[in-house]
Design an enzyme around this catalytic site. Structure first.
Site, PDB file in Angstrom:
ATOM      1  N   ARG A 143       0.822  -1.222   0.000  1.00  0.00           N
ATOM      2  CA  ARG A 143       0.000   0.000   0.000  1.00  0.00           C
ATOM      3  C   ARG A 143       0.854   1.270   0.000  1.00  0.00           C
ATOM      4  NH1 ARG A 143      -3.106  -3.631  -0.873  1.00  0.00           N
ATOM      5  NH2 ARG A 143      -5.135  -3.973   0.100  1.00  0.00           N
ATOM      6  N   SER A 188     -11.457  -1.255   2.412  1.00  0.00           N
ATOM      7  CA  SER A 188     -10.716  -1.417   3.672  1.00  0.00           C
ATOM      8  C   SER A 188     -10.324  -0.038   4.194  1.00  0.00           C
ATOM      9  CB  SER A 188      -9.427  -2.205   3.435  1.00  0.00           C
ATOM     10  OG  SER A 188      -9.725  -3.412   2.801  1.00  0.00           O
ATOM     11  N   GLU A 217      -6.066   3.814   5.592  1.00  0.00           N
ATOM     12  CA  GLU A 217      -5.661   3.574   4.199  1.00  0.00           C
ATOM     13  C   GLU A 217      -6.077   4.700   3.231  1.00  0.00           C
ATOM     14  OE1 GLU A 217      -5.917  -0.463   2.514  1.00  0.00           O
ATOM     15  OE2 GLU A 217      -6.886   0.484   0.793  1.00  0.00           O
TER      16      GLU A 217
HETATM   17  C1  LIG Z   1     -15.526  -1.243  -2.138  1.00  0.00           C
HETATM   18  C2  LIG Z   1     -14.046  -0.925  -2.273  1.00  0.00           C
HETATM   19  C3  LIG Z   1     -13.119  -1.953  -2.328  1.00  0.00           C
HETATM   20  C4  LIG Z   1     -11.737  -1.689  -2.439  1.00  0.00           C
HETATM   21  N1  LIG Z   1     -10.861  -2.706  -2.497  1.00  0.00           N
HETATM   22  C5  LIG Z   1      -9.534  -2.481  -2.625  1.00  0.00           C
HETATM   23  C6  LIG Z   1      -8.593  -3.566  -2.696  1.00  0.00           C
HETATM   24  O1  LIG Z   1      -8.970  -4.740  -2.665  1.00  0.00           O
HETATM   25  N2  LIG Z   1      -7.278  -3.262  -2.818  1.00  0.00           N
HETATM   26  C7  LIG Z   1      -6.820  -1.976  -2.871  1.00  0.00           C
HETATM   27  O2  LIG Z   1      -5.612  -1.788  -2.987  1.00  0.00           O
HETATM   28  N3  LIG Z   1      -7.690  -0.931  -2.828  1.00  0.00           N
HETATM   29  C8  LIG Z   1      -9.022  -1.142  -2.704  1.00  0.00           C
HETATM   30  N4  LIG Z   1      -9.903  -0.092  -2.622  1.00  0.00           N
HETATM   31  C9  LIG Z   1      -9.382   1.280  -2.698  1.00  0.00           C
HETATM   32  C10 LIG Z   1      -9.444   1.894  -4.127  1.00  0.00           C
HETATM   33  O3  LIG Z   1     -10.257   1.145  -4.958  1.00  0.00           O
HETATM   34  C11 LIG Z   1      -8.075   2.009  -4.763  1.00  0.00           C
HETATM   35  O4  LIG Z   1      -7.178   2.697  -3.928  1.00  0.00           O
HETATM   36  C12 LIG Z   1      -8.118   2.740  -6.123  1.00  0.00           C
HETATM   37  O5  LIG Z   1      -6.874   2.641  -6.755  1.00  0.00           O
HETATM   38  C13 LIG Z   1      -8.510   4.205  -6.009  1.00  0.00           C
HETATM   39  O6  LIG Z   1      -8.773   4.678  -7.290  1.00  0.00           O
HETATM   40  P1  LIG Z   1      -9.514   6.053  -7.541  1.00  0.00           P
HETATM   41  O7  LIG Z   1      -9.449   6.372  -8.987  1.00  0.00           O
HETATM   42  O8  LIG Z   1     -10.887   5.999  -6.951  1.00  0.00           O
HETATM   43  O9  LIG Z   1      -8.594   7.058  -6.728  1.00  0.00           O
HETATM   44  P2  LIG Z   1      -9.029   8.269  -5.805  1.00  0.00           P
HETATM   45  O10 LIG Z   1      -9.750   7.758  -4.608  1.00  0.00           O
HETATM   46  O11 LIG Z   1      -9.714   9.312  -6.606  1.00  0.00           O
HETATM   47  O12 LIG Z   1      -7.607   8.807  -5.352  1.00  0.00           O
HETATM   48  C14 LIG Z   1      -6.812   8.063  -4.472  1.00  0.00           C
HETATM   49  C15 LIG Z   1      -5.484   8.811  -4.282  1.00  0.00           C
HETATM   50  O13 LIG Z   1      -4.743   8.777  -5.477  1.00  0.00           O
HETATM   51  C16 LIG Z   1      -4.495  10.102  -5.963  1.00  0.00           C
HETATM   52  N5  LIG Z   1      -4.647  10.031  -7.426  1.00  0.00           N
HETATM   53  C17 LIG Z   1      -5.696   9.509  -8.112  1.00  0.00           C
HETATM   54  N6  LIG Z   1      -5.450   9.551  -9.435  1.00  0.00           N
HETATM   55  C18 LIG Z   1      -4.216  10.109  -9.581  1.00  0.00           C
HETATM   56  C19 LIG Z   1      -3.407  10.444 -10.714  1.00  0.00           C
HETATM   57  N7  LIG Z   1      -3.807  10.181 -11.963  1.00  0.00           N
HETATM   58  N8  LIG Z   1      -2.217  11.046 -10.478  1.00  0.00           N
HETATM   59  C20 LIG Z   1      -1.788  11.314  -9.220  1.00  0.00           C
HETATM   60  N9  LIG Z   1      -2.504  11.023  -8.106  1.00  0.00           N
HETATM   61  C21 LIG Z   1      -3.708  10.422  -8.296  1.00  0.00           C
HETATM   62  C22 LIG Z   1      -5.519  10.989  -5.282  1.00  0.00           C
HETATM   63  O14 LIG Z   1      -5.042  12.319  -5.157  1.00  0.00           O
HETATM   64  C23 LIG Z   1      -5.665  10.292  -3.952  1.00  0.00           C
HETATM   65  O15 LIG Z   1      -4.622  10.683  -3.091  1.00  0.00           O
HETATM   66  C24 LIG Z   1     -11.289  -0.337  -2.515  1.00  0.00           C
HETATM   67  C25 LIG Z   1     -12.229   0.712  -2.465  1.00  0.00           C
HETATM   68  C26 LIG Z   1     -13.593   0.425  -2.346  1.00  0.00           C
HETATM   69  C27 LIG Z   1     -14.596   1.559  -2.319  1.00  0.00           C
END
Ligand SMILES: Cc1cc2nc3c(=O)[nH]c(=O)nc-3n(C[C@H](O)[C@H](O)[C@H](O)COP(=O)(O)OP(=O)(O)OC[C@H]3O[C@@H](n4cnc5c(N)ncnc54)[C@H](O)[C@@H]3O)c2cc1C
Length: 347
Positions: free
Chosen positions: A174, A247, A343
């Site tokens: 992570r 999580s 997280e």
């Molecule tokens: C139901 C559920 C289940 C999940 N299961 C998992 C799992 O099994 N494993 C896991 O690792 N995660 C999990 N997650 C967390 C999440 O899905 C991941 O972290 C995912 O990668 C976030 O993507 P996002 O586009 O929504 O990012 P966001 O939530 O929009 O952003 C997350 C972070 O990344 C930064 N960011 C986003 N895009 C960029 C970019 N292009 N350039 C620079 N910075 C950026 C943002 O500023 C922020 O700090 C889960 C979430 C949910 C809601």
């Protein structure tokens, strides 16, 4: 013939954009200045404008791993860069270049449809491709860092596009260079390297059943993909039904000595295999043992079926979520002497 790429139009600006539907906690959030980024080449001019005006700035993918305040001041970059293509094939590997705005799960499906297996254990993780390297998304024994060749990003320290190699990404559980430097890089493309020799990874308990079942003695990537989707749909709440960010705490890593001491005291302690001499404890189990599963604090609470997930029952705010998180952290620290780290990213 002139093959130079025409400059794209500037990123589209919307003032006071409502983001409730663009964060999976469903928090009521307004972005003062939201810019839709559909092309990497829009980023330099926008960052220049941001610097000139001394605005704060944030990057948002699909908001599935963030805790957002009621007002996101300054500029919010909404990453919508599309596109995925196979750029190179070697005897041993295939290389894919994918835009930061592509939906992660759609990419996993696309790779399987195109006979490029490897990402199936990471099916159904919400979010965008650009966010995947930020916390090195992982599930069921696989982390995306294993499949990233390099990341293309705009580096706001040097005001240049950079290619960051896998080693330079500093991927860990992570964690990555992007997570350690939250206001430095804007990820625009991720280049994946998928080995042509495929191996099933079914050592996690939830998947081990398919490996031992007679009908799937040699599970295919598609079988693993479907199993992961089924298991995840049962375990995790759907953000469309109840707000959450998956999580909420990282599974804490403890030393072998601390693990042995805890196991002696709590023989049912749940942990996961980990590389190195550290042990990864199941944060959900620790929270559950503190009697917190299903507990509510006003509009937010610990999910009834999975103690690792904090849910928004309706009108919760970032402050409510963080208050509940503190109660959980304190109880786990008291009972087990283990520190839980949040997280999602607190913007
Ligand atoms: C139901 C559920 C289940 C999940 N299961 C998992 C799992 O099994 N494993 C896991 O690792 N995660 C999990 N997650 C967390 C999440 O899905 C991941 O972290 C995912 O990668 C976030 O993507 P996002 O586009 O929504 O990012 P966001 O939530 O929009 O952003 C997350 C972070 O990344 C930064 N960011 C986003 N895009 C960029 C970019 N292009 N350039 C620079 N910075 C950026 C943002 O500023 C922020 O700090 C889960 C979430 C949910 C809601």
């Amino acid at each position: 013939m002139n093959c130079a790429k025409n400059a794209p139009p500037p990123a589209k600006l919307t003032l006071n954009l409502e983001l409730q539907s663009r964060n999976t906690f469903g928090l009521e959030v307004v972005a003062e200045r939201a810019y839709e980024i559909t092309d990497s080449d829009q980023v330099p001019a926008l960052m220049h404008e941001i610097t000139q005006n001394q605005w704060k700035w944030h990057v948002l993918g699909s908001g599935s791993n963030v805790i957002l305040p009621p007002v996101l001041s300054g500029a919010t970059l909404l990453m919508n860069i599309a596109g995925q293509k196979l750029t190179q094939t070697e005897p041993d590997n295939a290389y894919l270049e994918v835009g930061a705005g592509v939906n992660w799960h759609e990419l996993v499906k696309w790779t399987l449809d195109n006979d490029l297996p490897g990402l199936e254990n990471l099916a159904l993780i919400p979010g965008t491709v650009g966010a995947a390297p930020i916390q090195n998304i992982g599930a069921y024994g696989v982390e995306i860092g294993q499949y990233i060749d390099h990341v293309r990003a705009y580096d706001t320290n040097t005001n240049q596009f950079v290619s960051i190699t896998n080693a330079e990404c500093e991927f860990a559980y992570r964690d990555s260079i992007f997570k350690k430097n939250p206001n430095r890089f804007v990820v625009t493309q991720v280049i994946f390297k998928l080995p042509k020799v495929w191996q099933a990874r079914v050592h996690y308990a939830d998947l081990a059943a398919i490996a031992s079942s007679n009908s799937t003695a040699n599970p295919t990537p598609q079988v693993i993909f479907e199993t992961v989707c089924t298991v995840r749909s049962k375990k995790l709440p759907d953000p469309k039904v109840i707000g959450n960010a998956g999580s909420f705490f990282q599974n804490p890593l403890v030393s072998a000595n601390q693990y042995e001491a805890l196991l002696a005291k709590f023989p049912k302690l749940v942990s996961y295999p980990d590389v190195g001499n550290q042990r990864k404890l199941a944060a959900g189990w620790l929270i559950d043992q503190c009697g917190l599963k299903g507990q509510r604090l006003g509009e937010v609470g610990v999910y009834e079926q999975q103690a690792l997930v904090i849910v928004n029952h309706g009108k919760g705010t970032a402050a409510d979520i963080l208050d509940l998180a503190k109660i959980i952290q304190d109880k786990v620290q008291q009972q087990f002497g283990v520190t839980l780290e949040i997280e999602p990213n607190i913007l």
